[in-house]
Design a protein around this motif. Sequence first.
Motif, PDB file in Angstrom:
ATOM      1  N   GLY A 107       0.809  -1.210   0.000  1.00 22.81           N
ATOM      2  CA  GLY A 107       0.000   0.000   0.000  1.00 22.81           C
ATOM      3  C   GLY A 107       0.843   1.262   0.000  1.00 22.81           C
ATOM      4  N   THR A 108       1.916   1.243   0.788  1.00 25.71           N
ATOM      5  CA  THR A 108       2.829   2.392   0.841  1.00 25.71           C
ATOM      6  C   THR A 108       3.504   2.613  -0.506  1.00 25.71           C
ATOM      7  OG1 THR A 108       3.246   1.878   3.173  1.00 25.71           O
ATOM      8  CG2 THR A 108       4.760   3.406   2.094  1.00 25.71           C
ATOM      9  N   PHE A 109       3.942   1.515  -1.119  1.00 20.53           N
ATOM     10  CA  PHE A 109       4.580   1.596  -2.439  1.00 20.53           C
ATOM     11  C   PHE A 109       3.612   2.188  -3.470  1.00 20.53           C
ATOM     12  CE2 PHE A 109       6.037  -0.014  -6.524  1.00 20.53           C
ATOM     13  CZ  PHE A 109       7.423   0.144  -6.450  1.00 20.53           C
ATOM     14  N   MET A 110       2.358   1.745  -3.417  1.00 21.92           N
ATOM     15  CA  MET A 110       1.367   2.230  -4.382  1.00 21.92           C
ATOM     16  C   MET A 110       1.025   3.705  -4.155  1.00 21.92           C
ATOM     17  SD  MET A 110       0.888  -0.039  -6.570  1.00 21.92           S
ATOM     18  CE  MET A 110      -0.417   0.875  -7.422  1.00 21.92           C
ATOM     19  N   MET A 111       1.147   4.186  -2.925  1.00 19.97           N
ATOM     20  CA  MET A 111       0.984   5.616  -2.687  1.00 19.97           C
ATOM     21  C   MET A 111       1.961   6.405  -3.536  1.00 19.97           C
ATOM     22  SD  MET A 111       0.516   5.824   1.476  1.00 19.97           S
ATOM     23  CE  MET A 111       0.577   7.634   1.477  1.00 19.97           C
ATOM     24  N   GLY A 112       3.201   5.931  -3.583  1.00 15.39           N
ATOM     25  CA  GLY A 112       4.211   6.605  -4.389  1.00 15.39           C
ATOM     26  C   GLY A 112       3.937   6.514  -5.875  1.00 15.39           C
ATOM     27  N   VAL A 113       3.546   5.315  -6.341  1.00 14.73           N
ATOM     28  CA  VAL A 113       3.255   5.121  -7.763  1.00 14.73           C
ATOM     29  C   VAL A 113       2.131   6.054  -8.207  1.00 14.73           C
ATOM     30  CG1 VAL A 113       2.387   3.483  -9.478  1.00 14.73           C
ATOM     31  CG2 VAL A 113       4.079   2.737  -7.781  1.00 14.73           C
ATOM     32  N   LEU A 114       1.067   6.129  -7.423  1.00 10.51           N
ATOM     33  CA  LEU A 114      -0.095   6.949  -7.794  1.00 10.51           C
ATOM     34  C   LEU A 114       0.204   8.440  -7.674  1.00 10.51           C
ATOM     35  CD1 LEU A 114      -2.803   4.784  -6.008  1.00 10.51           C
ATOM     36  CD2 LEU A 114      -2.600   5.118  -8.489  1.00 10.51           C
ATOM     37  N   ALA A 115       0.909   8.836  -6.605  1.00 10.63           N
ATOM     38  CA  ALA A 115       1.196  10.260  -6.406  1.00 10.63           C
ATOM     39  C   ALA A 115       2.133  10.805  -7.470  1.00 10.63           C
ATOM     40  CB  ALA A 115       1.794  10.482  -5.015  1.00 10.63           C
ATOM     41  N   LEU A 116       3.056   9.962  -7.938  1.00 11.22           N
ATOM     42  CA  LEU A 116       4.013  10.405  -8.952  1.00 11.22           C
ATOM     43  C   LEU A 116       3.438  10.313 -10.352  1.00 11.22           C
ATOM     44  CD1 LEU A 116       7.238   8.755  -7.476  1.00 11.22           C
ATOM     45  CD2 LEU A 116       6.712  11.201  -7.543  1.00 11.22           C
ATOM     46  N   GLY A 117       2.306   9.597 -10.501  1.00 11.37           N
ATOM     47  CA  GLY A 117       1.648   9.498 -11.799  1.00 11.37           C
ATOM     48  C   GLY A 117       0.817  10.739 -12.084  1.00 11.37           C
ATOM     49  N   ASN A 118       0.355  10.825 -13.283  1.00 11.54           N
ATOM     50  CA  ASN A 118      -0.476  11.966 -13.685  1.00 11.54           C
ATOM     51  C   ASN A 118      -1.703  11.428 -14.409  1.00 11.54           C
ATOM     52  OD1 ASN A 118      -1.569  14.380 -14.416  1.00 11.54           O
ATOM     53  ND2 ASN A 118       0.115  15.041 -15.738  1.00 11.54           N
ATOM     54  N   LEU A 119      -2.817  11.314 -13.672  1.00 14.14           N
ATOM     55  CA  LEU A 119      -4.036  10.753 -14.248  1.00 14.14           C
ATOM     56  C   LEU A 119      -4.779  11.762 -15.132  1.00 14.14           C
ATOM     57  CD1 LEU A 119      -5.435   8.755 -11.189  1.00 14.14           C
ATOM     58  CD2 LEU A 119      -3.991   7.949 -13.069  1.00 14.14           C
TER      59      LEU A 119
END
Length: 445
Positions: free
Chosen positions: A112-124
Amino acid sequence: MQKTPIQASNTHPPRKGWKLYLTLPILSWALYDFANTIFSSNINTVFFPFYLDSVIGSSEEMSQVASTFISYANALASFFLVLFSPLYGVWIDRTGQKKKYIVWFASISIIGTFMMGVLALGNLDAEWFGLPAELFLVVIMFVIAKFFFNSSLVFYDTMMSDLGTKEEMPLISGFGVAIGYLGTLVGLTVYLFVQEGSPEQAFIPTAILYLLFSLPLFFFLKDPPAKYKSKQSNESFLSGYKEIWSTFKEMKSYKNVFTFMIAYFFLNDAIATTIAIMAIYATAVVGFNSGQFIILYLVSTIAAIIGSFMFGYITKKIGSRNAIIAVACILISALVIAALAVAQWMFWLAGSLVGIALGSMWVTSRTLIVELTPEEKRGQFFGLFAFSGKVSSIIGPLIYGTITLSLRGYGDIASRFAISSLAAMAIIGLIILFKVKQPPHNEIS
């Protein structure tokens, strides 16, 4: 529920000094405190609040809205834990298994912590309710990560009683907390690699450190053979609620334990909310920038390390109940100073006192639960202990977030009024704590 003894409890002679601390089981156990404190400090206290403030807090009023987001996200994670933590205690008593649940829950929290980074650094490139879509997804991942982080701690705390004798418990507890706060120092080194205004860059490195320092417990620590075997082990998982209810009905037999849990409810209300809002309060109200807050948090962590070690010995000297009273007084002092802080030096003092209180509360409260509870029901009472703490972890953030949302038009006054409510909760907890009877203890000679 009747249980049949299978194995006697720890009976070896008490170990002293580094001979106690450097045994592989105790060191592996303590390193998990090191690992999960990296998550707690980096995500819960520092970079997740900074992330929300950077995305939402474009003005004084919106900074109060960011405080509300933080508070409500923490309350939601705690709500789910309230539903499950009593059952975790029943699980422990029925199976004697703790490690495998820690491994599963910690792993989900790390993902979950890792995915926080993936989503926050992405641009939807999308907006929901006028805010970036990835913001809401990051908040969801935070709730998942924090829920499973807290779930693992129910099993982790109970595991402590398998590591030594009753006389060693205060020292083992203090060592674990102190090592945990050392994890804060290591975790905050990721700040060196985070660009100004981009706190989301800390999420993935935090997940990696969380995993790395969890590995010793994953690979080297084993559950002891079950001491008790439940005759009802084949019953439905949900039947555990009936057992929890029957424990509540036994309040007359365990009045001291339940009185402490009520006191802890109010004290943890203040502590859990302080952890969540400390960063945004320092920056939005007292005027700290992110770099200054990191230094303040390091000082607070050093105070926590010293306090946790110190209160391990204080607890053994004056008793766990009296030690918790002292910690409650320190916490109340810190919150009053924070509410009145009009200069940064006042918040430096408050932050140091908060550090001492946070580290010491875990040392003293875990020890008191071990002293107050019968061994055959200890897992169940640790589940109820988590239940008491996590219900307050809903109420505290909800109250804080509702105050900042309702009074957001008044700017900083909203946060000062909200943190004053935490001091009031801690005072109520202290008053109830005086009604708890101190169990017999052995003084250090």
